[in-house]
Design a protein around this motif. Structure first.
Motif, PDB file in Angstrom:
ATOM      1  N   GLU A   6      58.276  93.941  50.756  1.00  0.00           N
ATOM      2  CA  GLU A   6      59.742  93.351  50.380  1.00  0.00           C
ATOM      3  C   GLU A   6      60.605  94.591  50.668  1.00  0.00           C
ATOM      4  O   GLU A   6      60.430  95.673  50.432  1.00  0.00           O
ATOM      5  N   SER A  21      64.067  90.847  52.437  1.00  0.00           N
ATOM      6  CA  SER A  21      63.027  90.583  53.582  1.00  0.00           C
ATOM      7  C   SER A  21      61.784  90.665  53.218  1.00  0.00           C
ATOM      8  O   SER A  21      61.321  91.456  52.169  1.00  0.00           O
ATOM      9  N   CYS A  22      60.728  90.115  53.695  1.00  0.00           N
ATOM     10  CA  CYS A  22      59.392  90.043  53.368  1.00  0.00           C
ATOM     11  C   CYS A  22      58.571  90.043  54.526  1.00  0.00           C
ATOM     12  O   CYS A  22      58.363  89.216  55.477  1.00  0.00           O
ATOM     13  N   ALA A  23      58.273  91.246  54.763  1.00  0.00           N
ATOM     14  CA  ALA A  23      57.114  91.374  56.119  1.00  0.00           C
ATOM     15  C   ALA A  23      55.659  91.094  55.808  1.00  0.00           C
ATOM     16  O   ALA A  23      55.194  91.963  54.902  1.00  0.00           O
ATOM     17  N   GLN A  72      62.308  81.993  58.039  1.00  0.00           N
ATOM     18  CA  GLN A  72      61.370  82.734  58.647  1.00  0.00           C
ATOM     19  C   GLN A  72      61.664  83.079  60.300  1.00  0.00           C
ATOM     20  O   GLN A  72      62.126  82.207  60.948  1.00  0.00           O
ATOM     21  N   LYS A  76      58.652  88.509  64.207  1.00  0.00           N
ATOM     22  CA  LYS A  76      58.662  89.633  63.264  1.00  0.00           C
ATOM     23  C   LYS A  76      57.770  89.102  61.916  1.00  0.00           C
ATOM     24  O   LYS A  76      57.385  90.267  61.296  1.00  0.00           O
ATOM     25  N   ASN A  77      57.250  88.202  62.027  1.00  0.00           N
ATOM     26  CA  ASN A  77      56.191  87.818  60.971  1.00  0.00           C
ATOM     27  C   ASN A  77      56.885  88.395  59.277  1.00  0.00           C
ATOM     28  O   ASN A  77      56.279  88.503  58.702  1.00  0.00           O
ATOM     29  N   THR A  78      58.159  87.652  59.132  1.00  0.00           N
ATOM     30  CA  THR A  78      59.231  88.011  58.260  1.00  0.00           C
ATOM     31  C   THR A  78      59.568  86.880  57.780  1.00  0.00           C
ATOM     32  O   THR A  78      60.101  85.979  58.419  1.00  0.00           O
ATOM     33  N   TYR A  80      62.899  85.624  55.152  1.00  0.00           N
ATOM     34  CA  TYR A  80      64.129  86.401  54.509  1.00  0.00           C
ATOM     35  C   TYR A  80      64.465  85.274  53.414  1.00  0.00           C
ATOM     36  O   TYR A  80      64.353  83.972  53.268  1.00  0.00           O
TER      37      TYR A  80
END
Length: 126
Positions: A6, A21-23, A72, A76-78, A80
């Motif tokens: 995060e 953000s959560c990668a 999402q 970026k495979n993220t 938000y």
């Protein structure tokens, strides 16, 4: 297993906005949810929002509906969490987690999620 990191927490005045953000990494599957949870000192963990990675369906706790938005970005495979109209009661450590896909929907129960990030602090002052 999914690794989650995060970022984006911070301090803001009431009425302000933040984007968390959560990668995610470590899995090519998409049949799971990414959820955001929060926990304030002395309080129980609360599920805030979740998104189903495969179809993009979103789910929100009543306490944040109309103020928070989860999205999402596949490239970026993220995932938000856009937070607006923040209130002092939104102050907490925020975590993202992977799992939570039950009976065709995302649930906002932390015990249904398997993998967790380290958390990011959000502080809202009045």
């Amino acid at each position: 297993q999914v690794q989650l990191v995060e970022s984006g927490g911070g301090s803001v005045q009431a009425g302000g906005s933040l984007r968390l953000s959560c990668a995610a990494s470590g899995s090519t599957q998409k049949n799971f949810c990414v959820g955001w949870f929060r926990q304030a000192p002395g309080k129980e963990r609360e599920g805030v929002a979740a998104v189903y990675r495969h179809g993009g369906a979103t789910y929100y706790a009543d306490s944040v509906k109309g103020r928070f938005s989860i999205s999402q970005y596949d490239a970026k495979n993220t995932v938000y969490l856009q937070m607006t109209s923040l209130k002092p009661e939104d102050t907490a450590m925020y975590y993202c987690a992977a799992g939570g896909f039950r009976f065709g929907a995302c649930v906002l129960r932390g015990d249904e999620y398997n993998d967790w990030g380290q958390g990011t602090q959000v502080t809202v002052s009045s």
